[in-house]
Write a protein that holds these residues in place. Structure first.
Motif, PDB file in Angstrom:
ATOM      1  N   ILE A  13       0.834  -1.203   0.000  1.00  0.00           N
ATOM      2  CA  ILE A  13       0.000   0.000   0.000  1.00  0.00           C
ATOM      3  C   ILE A  13       0.868   1.251   0.000  1.00  0.00           C
ATOM      4  CG2 ILE A  13      -1.679   1.306   1.354  1.00  0.00           C
ATOM      5  CD1 ILE A  13      -2.840  -1.364   2.251  1.00  0.00           C
ATOM      6  N   GLU A  14       1.994   1.214   0.729  1.00  0.00           N
ATOM      7  CA  GLU A  14       2.889   2.383   0.771  1.00  0.00           C
ATOM      8  C   GLU A  14       3.467   2.681  -0.610  1.00  0.00           C
ATOM      9  OE1 GLU A  14       3.373  -0.292   2.851  1.00  0.00           O
ATOM     10  OE2 GLU A  14       2.383   0.573   4.605  1.00  0.00           O
ATOM     11  N   LEU A  15       3.790   1.637  -1.377  1.00  0.00           N
ATOM     12  CA  LEU A  15       4.317   1.838  -2.727  1.00  0.00           C
ATOM     13  C   LEU A  15       3.261   2.464  -3.631  1.00  0.00           C
ATOM     14  CD1 LEU A  15       6.567   1.377  -4.852  1.00  0.00           C
ATOM     15  CD2 LEU A  15       5.430  -0.784  -5.367  1.00  0.00           C
ATOM     16  N   LEU A  16       2.032   1.966  -3.571  1.00  0.00           N
ATOM     17  CA  LEU A  16       0.963   2.524  -4.402  1.00  0.00           C
ATOM     18  C   LEU A  16       0.647   3.962  -4.002  1.00  0.00           C
ATOM     19  CD1 LEU A  16      -1.440  -0.549  -4.601  1.00  0.00           C
ATOM     20  CD2 LEU A  16       0.147   0.278  -6.339  1.00  0.00           C
ATOM     21  N   ASN A  17       0.702   4.269  -2.717  1.00  0.00           N
ATOM     22  CA  ASN A  17       0.438   5.636  -2.264  1.00  0.00           C
ATOM     23  C   ASN A  17       1.555   6.597  -2.648  1.00  0.00           C
ATOM     24  OD1 ASN A  17      -1.953   4.784  -1.173  1.00  0.00           O
ATOM     25  ND2 ASN A  17      -1.190   4.679   0.919  1.00  0.00           N
ATOM     26  N   SER A  18       2.765   6.089  -2.858  1.00  0.00           N
ATOM     27  CA  SER A  18       3.892   6.962  -3.193  1.00  0.00           C
ATOM     28  C   SER A  18       3.971   7.289  -4.679  1.00  0.00           C
ATOM     29  CB  SER A  18       5.200   6.315  -2.746  1.00  0.00           C
ATOM     30  OG  SER A  18       5.468   5.165  -3.523  1.00  0.00           O
ATOM     31  N   ILE A  19       3.174   6.638  -5.521  1.00  0.00           N
ATOM     32  CA  ILE A  19       3.214   6.885  -6.965  1.00  0.00           C
ATOM     33  C   ILE A  19       2.606   8.250  -7.263  1.00  0.00           C
ATOM     34  CG2 ILE A  19       2.315   6.153  -9.205  1.00  0.00           C
ATOM     35  CD1 ILE A  19       2.471   3.273  -8.189  1.00  0.00           C
ATOM     36  N   ASN A  20       3.364   9.080  -7.979  1.00  0.00           N
ATOM     37  CA  ASN A  20       2.896  10.403  -8.398  1.00  0.00           C
ATOM     38  C   ASN A  20       2.959  10.490  -9.911  1.00  0.00           C
ATOM     39  OD1 ASN A  20       2.373  11.485  -5.843  1.00  0.00           O
ATOM     40  ND2 ASN A  20       4.513  12.041  -5.569  1.00  0.00           N
ATOM     41  N   CYS A  21       1.820  10.721 -10.530  1.00  0.00           N
ATOM     42  CA  CYS A  21       1.725  10.912 -11.982  1.00  0.00           C
ATOM     43  C   CYS A  21       1.201  12.326 -12.237  1.00  0.00           C
ATOM     44  CB  CYS A  21       0.762   9.907 -12.607  1.00  0.00           C
ATOM     45  SG  CYS A  21       1.194   8.203 -12.347  1.00  0.00           S
ATOM     46  N   SER A  22       1.418  12.822 -13.424  1.00  0.00           N
ATOM     47  CA  SER A  22       0.912  14.155 -13.748  1.00  0.00           C
ATOM     48  C   SER A  22      -0.610  14.168 -13.883  1.00  0.00           C
ATOM     49  CB  SER A  22       1.552  14.663 -15.036  1.00  0.00           C
ATOM     50  OG  SER A  22       1.220  13.808 -16.108  1.00  0.00           O
ATOM     51  N   THR A  23      -1.213  13.022 -14.160  1.00  0.00           N
ATOM     52  CA  THR A  23      -2.668  12.957 -14.333  1.00  0.00           C
ATOM     53  C   THR A  23      -3.391  12.586 -13.049  1.00  0.00           C
ATOM     54  OG1 THR A  23      -2.543  10.633 -14.992  1.00  0.00           O
ATOM     55  CG2 THR A  23      -2.437  12.297 -16.741  1.00  0.00           C
ATOM     56  N   LEU A  24      -2.656  12.454 -11.958  1.00  0.00           N
ATOM     57  CA  LEU A  24      -3.227  11.976 -10.706  1.00  0.00           C
ATOM     58  C   LEU A  24      -2.814  12.905  -9.569  1.00  0.00           C
ATOM     59  CD1 LEU A  24      -4.816   9.325 -10.070  1.00  0.00           C
ATOM     60  CD2 LEU A  24      -2.651   8.362  -9.351  1.00  0.00           C
ATOM     61  N   PRO A  25      -3.753  13.329  -8.734  1.00  0.00           N
ATOM     62  CA  PRO A  25      -3.367  14.142  -7.570  1.00  0.00           C
ATOM     63  C   PRO A  25      -2.517  13.318  -6.611  1.00  0.00           C
ATOM     64  CG  PRO A  25      -5.752  14.162  -7.889  1.00  0.00           C
ATOM     65  CD  PRO A  25      -5.188  13.134  -8.811  1.00  0.00           C
ATOM     66  N   PRO A  26      -1.769  13.969  -5.726  1.00  0.00           N
ATOM     67  CA  PRO A  26      -1.010  13.205  -4.741  1.00  0.00           C
ATOM     68  C   PRO A  26      -1.945  12.416  -3.833  1.00  0.00           C
ATOM     69  CG  PRO A  26      -0.829  15.576  -4.342  1.00  0.00           C
ATOM     70  CD  PRO A  26      -1.576  15.402  -5.614  1.00  0.00           C
ATOM     71  N   HIS A  27      -1.422  11.328  -3.264  1.00  0.00           N
ATOM     72  CA  HIS A  27      -2.247  10.471  -2.408  1.00  0.00           C
ATOM     73  C   HIS A  27      -2.829  11.258  -1.237  1.00  0.00           C
ATOM     74  CE1 HIS A  27      -3.575   7.236   0.149  1.00  0.00           C
ATOM     75  NE2 HIS A  27      -2.753   7.640   1.088  1.00  0.00           N
ATOM     76  N   LYS A  28      -2.006  12.062  -0.596  1.00  0.00           N
ATOM     77  CA  LYS A  28      -2.465  12.871   0.533  1.00  0.00           C
ATOM     78  C   LYS A  28      -2.630  14.306   0.053  1.00  0.00           C
ATOM     79  CE  LYS A  28      -1.643  13.796   5.358  1.00  0.00           C
ATOM     80  NZ  LYS A  28      -0.788  13.515   6.513  1.00  0.00           N
ATOM     81  N   LEU A  29      -3.854  14.701  -0.152  1.00  0.00           N
ATOM     82  CA  LEU A  29      -4.176  16.032  -0.662  1.00  0.00           C
ATOM     83  C   LEU A  29      -4.631  16.892   0.509  1.00  0.00           C
ATOM     84  CD1 LEU A  29      -4.407  17.595  -3.336  1.00  0.00           C
ATOM     85  CD2 LEU A  29      -6.765  16.844  -3.476  1.00  0.00           C
ATOM     86  N   ILE A  30      -3.844  17.889   0.864  1.00  0.00           N
ATOM     87  CA  ILE A  30      -4.166  18.762   1.996  1.00  0.00           C
ATOM     88  C   ILE A  30      -4.743  20.051   1.443  1.00  0.00           C
ATOM     89  CG2 ILE A  30      -3.250  19.994   3.981  1.00  0.00           C
ATOM     90  CD1 ILE A  30      -1.035  17.845   4.077  1.00  0.00           C
ATOM     91  N   LEU A  31      -6.007  20.308   1.757  1.00  0.00           N
ATOM     92  CA  LEU A  31      -6.719  21.482   1.246  1.00  0.00           C
ATOM     93  C   LEU A  31      -7.268  22.307   2.404  1.00  0.00           C
ATOM     94  CD1 LEU A  31      -8.797  19.719  -1.543  1.00  0.00           C
ATOM     95  CD2 LEU A  31      -6.703  21.039  -1.837  1.00  0.00           C
ATOM     96  N   LYS A  32      -7.391  23.609   2.172  1.00  0.00           N
ATOM     97  CA  LYS A  32      -8.006  24.527   3.118  1.00  0.00           C
ATOM     98  C   LYS A  32      -8.909  25.475   2.347  1.00  0.00           C
ATOM     99  CE  LYS A  32      -4.175  24.569   6.373  1.00  0.00           C
ATOM    100  NZ  LYS A  32      -3.203  25.410   7.080  1.00  0.00           N
ATOM    101  N   VAL A  33      -9.856  26.054   3.029  1.00  0.00           N
ATOM    102  CA  VAL A  33     -10.723  27.056   2.408  1.00  0.00           C
ATOM    103  C   VAL A  33      -9.861  28.256   2.023  1.00  0.00           C
ATOM    104  CG1 VAL A  33     -12.639  28.627   2.801  1.00  0.00           C
ATOM    105  CG2 VAL A  33     -12.760  26.295   3.667  1.00  0.00           C
ATOM    106  N   GLY A  34     -10.020  28.724   0.786  1.00  0.00           N
ATOM    107  CA  GLY A  34      -9.287  29.884   0.308  1.00  0.00           C
ATOM    108  C   GLY A  34      -8.100  29.569  -0.572  1.00  0.00           C
TER     109      GLY A  34
END
Length: 137
Positions: free
Chosen positions: A15-36
């Motif tokens: 699971i750690e390997l799949l979560n570490s994959i970053n592609c240009s067409t895919l957002p990062p596994h851990k997406l940290i968002l805030k209002v604004g």
């Protein structure tokens, strides 16, 4: 792809390997968002409403299954859009395994490439030059 094949591939690749994959067409596994925060859309959702790949949005409200955003670019500037979570499958040929992530099709947009910025009107632009580019001082 059926559930059985995905389970077999999950056993082969951690699971750690799949979560570490970053592609240009895919957002990062851990997406940290805030209002604004400003984000960029990664998928064509509704072309009539201006929700296309590369559209810049401003987050107004965060929920578990949907994000309320204001459109910042295109013909529909100022309109409110709801961005749902979607099943996303990377199409990159270098990824050795097929998998899918259920997440929001957006990425934080503090910077954009030259190709994504074509046709955009920006009031301020920042340029980071790590090395001197002018030979005459």
């Amino acid at each position: 792809m059926d559930e059985g094949n995905m389970e077999i591939q999950l056993d082969l690749y951690g699971i750690e390997l799949l979560n570490s994959i970053n592609c240009s067409t895919l957002p990062p596994h851990k997406l940290i968002l805030k209002v604004g925060v400003s984000v960029m859309l990664l998928r064509n959702i509704d072309q009539f409403s201006g929700l296309c790949n590369g559209t810049r949005l401003h987050i107004r409200n965060l929920r578990n299954h949907v994000i309320e955003c204001e459109v910042l670019t295109g013909n529909n500037v100022g309109h409110i859009a709801l961005i749902p979570r979607m099943n996303m499958v990377p199409t990159n040929e270098t990824v050795p395994v097929r998998f899918q992530r259920r997440q929001f099709p957006i990425v934080v947009s503090f910077a954009m490439t030259i190709n994504k910025s074509q046709g955009q009107t920006l009031s301020h632009v920042g340029l980071y030059l790590s090395k001197p580019v002018f030979t005459y001082g």
